[in-house]
Scaffold this active site. Structure first.
Site, mmCIF file in Angstrom:
data_model
loop_
_atom_site.group_PDB
_atom_site.id
_atom_site.type_symbol
_atom_site.label_atom_id
_atom_site.label_comp_id
_atom_site.label_asym_id
_atom_site.label_seq_id
_atom_site.Cartn_x
_atom_site.Cartn_y
_atom_site.Cartn_z
ATOM 1 N N ASP A 275 -4.509 -3.458 0.058
ATOM 2 C CA ASP A 275 -5.948 -3.584 -0.101
ATOM 3 C C ASP A 275 -6.516 -3.897 1.294
ATOM 4 O OD1 ASP A 275 -8.520 -3.727 -1.090
ATOM 5 O OD2 ASP A 275 -8.017 -5.014 -2.780
HETATM 6 C C1 BGC Z 1 -11.208 -4.107 -3.164
HETATM 7 C C2 BGC Z 1 -10.596 -2.818 -3.627
HETATM 8 C C3 BGC Z 1 -11.334 -1.657 -3.023
HETATM 9 C C4 BGC Z 1 -11.283 -1.797 -1.518
HETATM 10 C C5 BGC Z 1 -11.937 -0.658 -0.780
HETATM 11 C C6 BGC Z 1 -11.352 -4.162 -1.672
HETATM 12 O O1 BGC Z 1 -12.049 -5.293 -1.271
HETATM 13 O O2 BGC Z 1 -10.412 -5.168 -3.636
HETATM 14 O O3 BGC Z 1 -10.637 -2.738 -5.031
HETATM 15 O O4 BGC Z 1 -10.771 -0.458 -3.448
HETATM 16 O O5 BGC Z 1 -11.939 -3.007 -1.160
HETATM 17 O O6 BGC Z 1 -13.302 -0.679 -0.891
#
Ligand code: BGC
Length: 736
Positions: A275
């Site tokens: 992530d």
């Molecule tokens: C979130 C993810 C998301 C990613 C990209 C993160 O902060 O936890 O679910 O896909 O950002 O935007």
């Protein structure tokens, strides 16, 4: 043939690589052989580029240091970046474009929790297909959906992204979403899916995002892993790791979770991505000493793609040269990235994914609008309809539409609205105005105002009462704003923000027929709301078509079908409250005179306001006495449960017949009931039908003391009915 030469030939001749008669596997191996260590590391790097790229970002692409880009910038911008990658970098490898397309790209569907309330797997799949078509047409090849984190705590803002509290329903929905995204149309209409966040993120303590939680391996296996397994079995292309730690080890460094469970037990051989910034987070959390340590730990856990930190691209070449990371593990990661680029068609035709005309015609098309409206209608849950004030009778000539959400547009989209445009959303007021034109006159008052979570707009209550007083009926529209939930959207309180409850109480005093529409991304405690209204419709954050859907339901054009995929608490102190509680030594007994020495409260009921699976329609159903084909089941066989369901109301309607199981003796504590099947049944007024459920031995499996699945001979109970509370029971035994 070297990769850049090969690509140049393809481009010049306009032919695909298959013309060189490579197998897909050979194509990947040939590319891999042509890459330097730096270029390999570059393939693992995912960077955000929003709007116009900076010169620095373009330079990274030219240097082969960018494998993928996150953010939706549209076809023209993505094509321009792709040309830089293909024509100006040494490897000539294309970029994989990625984005959070969570419940729609431009035509926005209801938030995923709302979609889950339809219990309609085909409609959910269709909705995912709309999102895929639009995103793909806008030059994106991979989405970070479905999010399948099971959560039992409505304080957690991300609860709106999941499918509710039940692992079985969430698993079926995970599969439907993966198939909807990846395999509903032609290649140019599908999108690679990412299941996230592996694993246990939804258990964040006290509803605070990214929080700690000491989760047992049993809870992980029983509650959190099943939807991931379903997504993986359905062929999901990638998996995203969680921000959170499991058993004290952050997911990004958790070799047990990633290598043993994900890659081993669940047999996932696709791409594993981190992530946002979770590699440097290892240093922040205090489990890595520095950048090199963090990179090595993430590689050891088999993470292939580094979201945004650029630590992989900056450090992997050196770490491989120093023998601290094996080149084989780097190669395996690159292979998995290339495989996705290949599946997206980018290796053979790097520019074919960018078609401005397709983008123009696909986004917000009539077909996408109608298919989105279908799931929107099906997602809304009628929770109360006292005095049958709904559907709105033709004798109602003046409707007062009151409340701070009545004219909201952006708030209907929810937190993850990709390229959804607020001005393209039909507000609830607009929807009602259009539907009731010529039938009833509409008036409007804001009633109270949003000022964060503060009480605001008390001076607006009196004017709203005056507007309501002049009408035949009140439609109050209350809820939460989009920024109040979603990522980072934890709330300690679960009562509607501001003075909305006060507004409803004052409106109810007028004694007029009253409908309350609730626009939220999570279950709120609606105990006072329900007391101060006749009818209650949970509309969630319903997306672009929300206003049309609410109007059609209130008018009776569509008979509500939604059923709660999550428990609605009676009191916020009950949270976490969920239907599949396990037996305790002092279990609560609803029929007992005194429940003092039981797992209960002294001050508030133990039961929720609205149970999992609950929802009404404008009709009624009665259930006959269920029967079982036999009272004993042999190993490797099944039983059939039959129950006759009759529509005893005045309109055609859909019932969601639900089947639950209780395992009466096991080596570990088991839930009082757990959903094992359901059936959607549409019946005309007066019509009845037998519903049959086949209960196979496999449905009786549970996780034993050794944390492995097992099925024990012994006594079981099947429970059938319209929701998790109103159930008829039947016993049977499994015999060895
Ligand atoms: C979130 C993810 C998301 C990613 C990209 C993160 O902060 O936890 O679910 O896909 O950002 O935007």
């Amino acid at each position: 043939m070297c990769k850049c030469l090969r690509l140049a030939c393809c481009l010049l001749l306009g032919v695909s690589a298959s013309a060189f008669s490579e197998t897909p596997q050979e194509q990947i191996e040939n590319i891999l052989m042509s890459l330097s260590l730096e270029e390999k590391a570059g393939q693992l790097s995912l960077i955000p580029i929003e709007g116009e790229p900076t010169e620095e970002q373009l330079q990274l692409i030219r240097e082969g240091k960018v494998g993928s880009v996150i953010k939706a910038n549209g076809v023209a911008n993505n094509l321009a970046l792709q040309k830089v990658a293909v024509e100006e970098s040494h490897s000539g490898l294309p970029i994989l474009f990625q984005e959070d397309v969570i419940h729609g790209y431009r035509t926005i569907a209801p938030v995923p929790l709302a979609e889950a309330a339809s219990w309609d797997l085909q409609a959910i799949r269709n909705s995912a297909a709309v999102a895929a078509r639009e995103a793909r047409a806008a030059g994106i090849q991979l989405t970070y959906a479905p999010m399948v984190d099971v959560s039992r705590d409505p304080r957690w803002g991300r609860i709106l992204e999941g499918a509710g509290e039940d692992p079985y329903l969430a698993s079926l929905i995970a599969e439907a979403r993966v198939r909807g995204l990846q395999e509903s149309g032609e290649q140019h209409e599908n999108i690679l899916a990412t299941v996230k966040h592996f694993a246990g993120y939804g258990a964040s303590l006290a509803g605070r995002d990214y929080n700690i939680r000491d989760l047992s391996e049993r809870e992980l296996r029983e509650i959190h892993l099943p939807p991931f397994k379903a997504a993986i079995d359905a062929g999901v292309s990638s998996v995203m790791g969680a921000y959170t730690a499991y058993d004290g080890v952050p997911a990004t460094a958790n070799t047990w979770l990633m290598q043993n469970v994900l890659r081993g037990e669940l047999a996932f051989d696709g791409l594993l991505m981190t992530d946002w910034e979770t590699i440097p987070n290892l240093i922040k959390i205090g489990v890595a000493a520095d950048k090199d340590d963090a990179v090595q730990q993430a590689m050891a856990a088999s993470f292939d793609m580094d979201m945004t930190s650029q630590h992989y691209v900056q450090r992997l070449p050196e770490l491989v040269k120093a023998g601290l990371v094996s080149e084989k593990s780097l190669d395996d990661a690159v292979r998995r990235v290339l495989r996705l680029k290949q599946q997206a068609g980018l290796l053979d035709k790097p520019y074919a994914a960018f078609n401005a005309e397709r983008e123009q015609s696909e986004l917000l098309s009539e077909r996408n609008w109608q298919e989105t409206k279908d799931i929107t209608l099906k997602s809304m849950v009628l929770l109360q309809n006292d005095n049958k004030v709904l559907p709105i009778d033709s004798s109602v000539k003046k409707i007062a539409v009151i409340g701070p959400m009545a004219k909201a547009q952006k708030d209907l989209l929810g937190w993850w609205a990709a390229k959804g445009q607020p001005d393209e959303v039909v507000s609830i007021y607009q929807g009602l105005a259009k539907r009731f034109k010529g039938q009833a006159e509409l008036s409007y008052a804001e009633g109270v105002r949003f000022d964060g979570f503060n009480d605001a707009g008390v001076e607006l209550i009196e004017p709203a009462l005056a507007v309501a007083e002049a009408a035949d009926m009140i439609v109050a529209v209350v809820g939460e704003q989009e920024w109040m939930s979603g990522e980072g959207g934890g709330t300690a309180s679960l009562t509607l923000p501001g003075l909305q409850e006060e507004l409803l109480a004052a409106l109810k005093e007028l004694g007029k027929p009253m409908v309350t529409v609730v626009v939220t991304g999570r279950p709120y405690v609606l105990t006072h709301v329900a007391k101060n209204t006749d009818a209650l419709l949970q509309a969630w954050m319903p997306g672009s078509t929300g206003g049309e859907a609410v109007a059609e339901i209130l008018a009776g054009d569509f008979n509500p079908v939604g059923r709660l995929p999550i428990t609605f608490p009676y009191h916020q102190g009950q949270v976490p409250i969920f239907y599949n509680y396990k037996a305790t030594s002092h279990s609560f007994n609803a029929g007992a005179d005194d429940n003092r020495y039981s797992t209960t409260y002294r001050d508030v009921p133990t039961t929720p306001l609205y149970a999992f699976g609950f929802g009404l329609s404008y009709s009624e159903f009665t259930y006959g006495k269920p029967s079982l084909s036999a009272s004993t089941m042999k190993r490797d066989s099944s039983l059939t449960l039959k129950v006759k369901v009759k529509n005893t109301g005045g309109a055609e309607a859909r019932e969601t017949v639900q089947l639950y199981l209780r395992d009466k003796v096991a080596e570990v504590t088991r839930p009082f009931k757990e959903l094992i099947d359901f059936s959607l049944l549409t019946l005309k007024s007066g019509e009845s039908q037998w519903v049959e459920f086949e209960v196979s031995e496999a449905k009786l499996a549970y996780i034993g003391r050794d944390l492995k699945p097992r099925i024990d001979a012994g006594k079981f109970t099947l429970l059938v009915g319209p929701n998790s509370q109103d159930l008829q029971e039947l016993d049977f035994a499994l015999e060895d």
